[in-house]
Scaffold this motif. Sequence first.
Motif, PDB file in Angstrom:
ATOM      1  N   PRO B  70     -49.422  56.022  16.238  1.00  0.00           N
ATOM      2  CA  PRO B  70     -48.986  54.640  16.395  1.00  0.00           C
ATOM      3  C   PRO B  70     -50.084  53.691  16.873  1.00  0.00           C
ATOM      4  CG  PRO B  70     -48.206  55.950  18.242  1.00  0.00           C
ATOM      5  CD  PRO B  70     -48.895  56.890  17.290  1.00  0.00           C
ATOM      6  N   ILE B  71     -51.221  54.232  17.329  1.00  0.00           N
ATOM      7  CA  ILE B  71     -52.325  53.339  17.713  1.00  0.00           C
ATOM      8  C   ILE B  71     -53.612  53.892  17.122  1.00  0.00           C
ATOM      9  CG2 ILE B  71     -51.320  52.591  19.919  1.00  0.00           C
ATOM     10  CD1 ILE B  71     -53.789  54.720  20.843  1.00  0.00           C
ATOM     11  N   ILE B  96     -57.305  56.944  28.264  1.00  0.00           N
ATOM     12  CA  ILE B  96     -56.257  57.672  27.541  1.00  0.00           C
ATOM     13  C   ILE B  96     -54.900  57.468  28.216  1.00  0.00           C
ATOM     14  CG2 ILE B  96     -55.429  59.970  26.918  1.00  0.00           C
ATOM     15  CD1 ILE B  96     -58.459  60.725  26.568  1.00  0.00           C
ATOM     16  N   LEU B  97     -54.848  57.625  29.539  1.00  0.00           N
ATOM     17  CA  LEU B  97     -53.563  57.469  30.229  1.00  0.00           C
ATOM     18  C   LEU B  97     -53.088  56.020  30.168  1.00  0.00           C
ATOM     19  CD1 LEU B  97     -53.822  59.777  33.364  1.00  0.00           C
ATOM     20  CD2 LEU B  97     -53.075  60.316  31.038  1.00  0.00           C
ATOM     21  N   GLY B  98     -54.026  55.068  30.134  1.00  0.00           N
ATOM     22  CA  GLY B  98     -53.636  53.661  30.001  1.00  0.00           C
ATOM     23  C   GLY B  98     -52.812  53.439  28.752  1.00  0.00           C
ATOM     24  N   VAL B  99     -53.222  54.059  27.655  1.00  0.00           N
ATOM     25  CA  VAL B  99     -52.459  53.921  26.412  1.00  0.00           C
ATOM     26  C   VAL B  99     -51.154  54.712  26.479  1.00  0.00           C
ATOM     27  CG1 VAL B  99     -52.464  54.481  23.960  1.00  0.00           C
ATOM     28  CG2 VAL B  99     -54.447  53.374  24.989  1.00  0.00           C
ATOM     29  N   TRP B 100     -51.215  55.937  26.989  1.00  0.00           N
ATOM     30  CA  TRP B 100     -50.005  56.780  27.035  1.00  0.00           C
ATOM     31  C   TRP B 100     -48.963  56.250  28.015  1.00  0.00           C
ATOM     32  CZ3 TRP B 100     -48.389  61.562  24.794  1.00  0.00           C
ATOM     33  CH2 TRP B 100     -49.223  62.007  23.763  1.00  0.00           C
ATOM     34  N   GLY B 102     -48.303  53.209  28.284  1.00  0.00           N
ATOM     35  CA  GLY B 102     -47.845  51.930  27.738  1.00  0.00           C
ATOM     36  C   GLY B 102     -46.684  52.075  26.759  1.00  0.00           C
ATOM     37  N   GLU B 103     -46.510  51.043  25.959  1.00  0.00           N
ATOM     38  CA  GLU B 103     -45.308  50.962  25.110  1.00  0.00           C
ATOM     39  C   GLU B 103     -45.318  51.976  23.959  1.00  0.00           C
ATOM     40  OE1 GLU B 103     -47.088  47.211  22.482  1.00  0.00           O
ATOM     41  OE2 GLU B 103     -45.429  46.915  23.882  1.00  0.00           O
ATOM     42  N   SER B 104     -46.499  52.528  23.636  1.00  0.00           N
ATOM     43  CA  SER B 104     -46.551  53.517  22.550  1.00  0.00           C
ATOM     44  C   SER B 104     -46.126  54.908  23.007  1.00  0.00           C
ATOM     45  CB  SER B 104     -47.974  53.614  21.985  1.00  0.00           C
ATOM     46  OG  SER B 104     -48.399  52.375  21.481  1.00  0.00           O
TER      47      SER B 104
END
Lengths: 203, 203
Positions: B70-71, B96-100, B102-104
């Motif tokens: 998704p990203i 990595i954790l910043g993205v995980w 989040g909304e994705s």
Amino acid sequence: MSVPRRSGRRPGDPDTRSTILDAARELFARNGVDKTSVRAIAADAGVDPALVHHYFGTKNALFLAAVQIPIDPATILEPLASTPVEELGPALVRGILGVWDGESQPALIALIKANLSAPDAGLLRTFVAEIVLGHLRPRVDEPAGSAASRTVLAASQIVGLLIMRYVVRLEPLASASRDDLAATVGVTLQRYLTGDLPTLPQP
Amino acid sequence: MSVPRRSGRRPGDPDTRSTILDAARELFARNGVDKTSVRAIAADAGVDPALVHHYFGTKNALFLAAVQIPIDPATILEPLASTPVEELGPALVRGILGVWDGESQPALIALIKANLSAPDAGLLRTFVAEIVLGHLRPRVDEPAGSAASRTVLAASQIVGLLIMRYVVRLEPLASASRDDLAATVGVTLQRYLTGDLPTLPQP
């Protein structure tokens, strides 16, 4: 013994065993092993507790059957009881990979895949938290209160190692020798289990 | 452009897109991104290569569509290009954790579950090896030849961290702050990427 209670299920009924297992999986996943009694599982399955013991023996043995694990984790964890705590890191890598490199490998890979893709990871969480880490926690609680953080960090490295080596099969990790991985990854586990970690409660 | 070649599939056919994706998944999983051409995928799908470009743009974009991520991993990896190599460990955890976190997150959890439980992990292997680790490898090849070992060890810790935090959800790791994990797990990644490892080829 073994008189079915509510639903008319009988000891000889081939579905009785799987009814008990279904009830066990649900309760173990929701409440953990410690807080789940054989009596509660029996009630949920509509059978006499004696029948559960007849089929599965102890509660722990029932849990291992519920997780469908092909080996008893005690075969890895009990020999480690005599390993000095300051050598646990490499010993854990050696012990775990020794089993995964053996004849149970296909069953273990199937198990990890099935449990990771299950809608709810409750059973896997119970297994890791109570069976695997429960053996280690009392030995690495220095300073007091740090054992939960220490063991879950170690579990994160172990799970990742197993997945990259046996499921994703990425080289050079997939073909690396157990000695090499015990040396390299063992240092990580040792630091998590007994080293200075910046985020731990101070003594 | 976009003239179907063999099987009579047409640009407007709603099945064409998924036929291309199926062919892409198979070839990417078997041969990797570098060794798979858009031409080969088009031939396998029975369409003109121009049609593949029309639907998906570049080969990399087609790969990301095939993995259903998704990203774009570049949103994590490109900012790290300006991070000094001796600070990559904590920065990777943070990014990595910043993205995980989040909304994705739901889509990423679904993705990791689906890919881990697939019968063949070829697509996941290609994704990790070429997309994720491909960005890091040139920066951590010290001594020369060590980058493959270094990055795959780092990947093992990252994958394990993601699984324990987001899939198994074991505490205290599931609720730990990104700062705490960057401090604790970042040290592990930094050692794998730039530290002395006992098993590396000597310079």
